[in-house]
Design a protein around this motif. Structure first.
Motif, PDB file in Angstrom:
ATOM      1  N   PHE A 122       0.980  -1.252  -0.204  1.00 42.64           N
ATOM      2  CA  PHE A 122      -0.087  -0.018  -0.030  1.00 42.64           C
ATOM      3  C   PHE A 122       0.793   1.239   0.086  1.00 42.64           C
ATOM      4  N   ARG A 123       1.817   1.314   1.019  1.00 44.68           N
ATOM      5  CA  ARG A 123       2.710   2.399   0.928  1.00 44.68           C
ATOM      6  C   ARG A 123       3.527   2.605  -0.470  1.00 44.68           C
TER       7      ARG A 123
ATOM      8  N   GLN B 160       1.720  12.068   1.857  1.00 45.81           N
ATOM      9  CA  GLN B 160       1.012  10.675   2.146  1.00 45.81           C
ATOM     10  C   GLN B 160       1.941   9.652   2.586  1.00 45.81           C
ATOM     11  N   ARG B 161       2.941   9.561   2.343  1.00 45.68           N
ATOM     12  CA  ARG B 161       3.948   8.516   3.026  1.00 45.68           C
ATOM     13  C   ARG B 161       4.435   8.785   4.243  1.00 45.68           C
ATOM     14  N   THR B 162       4.611  10.212   4.493  1.00 42.88           N
ATOM     15  CA  THR B 162       5.013  10.811   5.892  1.00 42.88           C
ATOM     16  C   THR B 162       3.932  10.403   6.773  1.00 42.88           C
ATOM     17  N   LEU B 163       2.579  10.577   6.412  1.00 41.11           N
ATOM     18  CA  LEU B 163       1.414  10.365   7.202  1.00 41.11           C
ATOM     19  C   LEU B 163       1.276   9.001   7.341  1.00 41.11           C
ATOM     20  N   LEU B 164       1.218   8.066   6.455  1.00 43.36           N
ATOM     21  CA  LEU B 164       1.203   6.558   6.654  1.00 43.36           C
ATOM     22  C   LEU B 164       2.120   6.018   7.692  1.00 43.36           C
TER      23      LEU B 164
ATOM     24  N   LEU C 237      -7.065   3.446   3.072  1.00 43.04           N
ATOM     25  CA  LEU C 237      -7.632   3.334   1.582  1.00 43.04           C
ATOM     26  C   LEU C 237      -6.974   4.593   1.117  1.00 43.04           C
ATOM     27  N   LEU C 238      -6.692   4.594  -0.116  1.00 41.99           N
ATOM     28  CA  LEU C 238      -6.270   5.546  -1.223  1.00 41.99           C
ATOM     29  C   LEU C 238      -7.273   5.827  -2.315  1.00 41.99           C
TER      30      LEU C 238
ATOM     31  N   VAL D 270      -8.715  15.202  -6.331  1.00 35.83           N
ATOM     32  CA  VAL D 270      -7.929  15.133  -5.034  1.00 35.83           C
ATOM     33  C   VAL D 270      -7.823  13.704  -4.909  1.00 35.83           C
ATOM     34  N   GLU D 271      -6.453  13.324  -4.555  1.00 37.62           N
ATOM     35  CA  GLU D 271      -6.347  12.010  -3.939  1.00 37.62           C
ATOM     36  C   GLU D 271      -6.423  12.130  -2.248  1.00 37.62           C
TER      37      GLU D 271
END
Length: 166
Positions: free
Chosen positions: A15-16, A24-28, A118-119, A135-136
């Motif tokens: 998923f990452r 997004q990667r920072t938040l995940l 989920l993305l 938007v994503e």
């Protein structure tokens, strides 16, 4: 049990890799660190002071009545400006957008029930200017127990329009 944990970690790693933006990667990664060995972190684990750079693009959403309804708890400044209204404290079903696009609410419901990130890409409307853009949206579950999420953390990546940036 160990195999299930390995499978879950493999799914999250895959998923990452699908995340296209650094934020997004920072938040995940933050969510994963706060989660530890649990299924998901709780709201108490999330410290907004640790997410200052991301706050404008974040939302916290309450899961009400086991996912029957959703309420905006916190709406970041960029998210509020991009939609042309601050929805803080209001329910999804108060807005025509969610009635016109029920699949968006279904995605929130899915994350609340499955407790898995989920993305998704969605259209975003600015009521004030009558504009629309893509938007994503990254949705991450938060919950006090392992069974289900009681809050969702959402991050918006504006892909085009006046609020896009990288």
């Amino acid at each position: 049990m160990e195999q299930l944990e390995r499978d879950a970690e493999t799914r999250l790693a895959e998923f990452r890799q699908r995340l296209g933006a650094k934020d997004q990667r920072t938040l995940l990664d933050y969510w994963l660190a706060k989660r530890g060995r649990r299924r998901m972190p709780s709201r108490a684990d999330v410290d907004p002071a640790e997410l200052v750079a991301l706050l404008p693009n974040l939302m916290l959403v309450d899961v009400v009545d086991d996912g029957a309804r959703f309420r905006f708890r916190l709406v970041g400044t960029r998210v509020a400006r991009s939609s042309g209204e601050d929805r803080t404290g209001r329910f999804f079903d108060e807005f025509a957008f969610f009635r016109a696009y029920p699949n968006v609410t279904d995605q929130y419901r899915q994350v609340a029930a499955d407790a898995e990130p989920l993305l998704a890409t969605e259209i975003f409307f600015n009521r004030e200017h009558g504009t629309a853009y893509d938007v994503e949206r990254l949705l991450l579950p938060l919950g006090q127990n392992e069974a289900k999420a009681d809050m969702l953390l959402a991050h918006f990546r504006f892909m085009r329009g006046p609020f896009s940036r990288e």
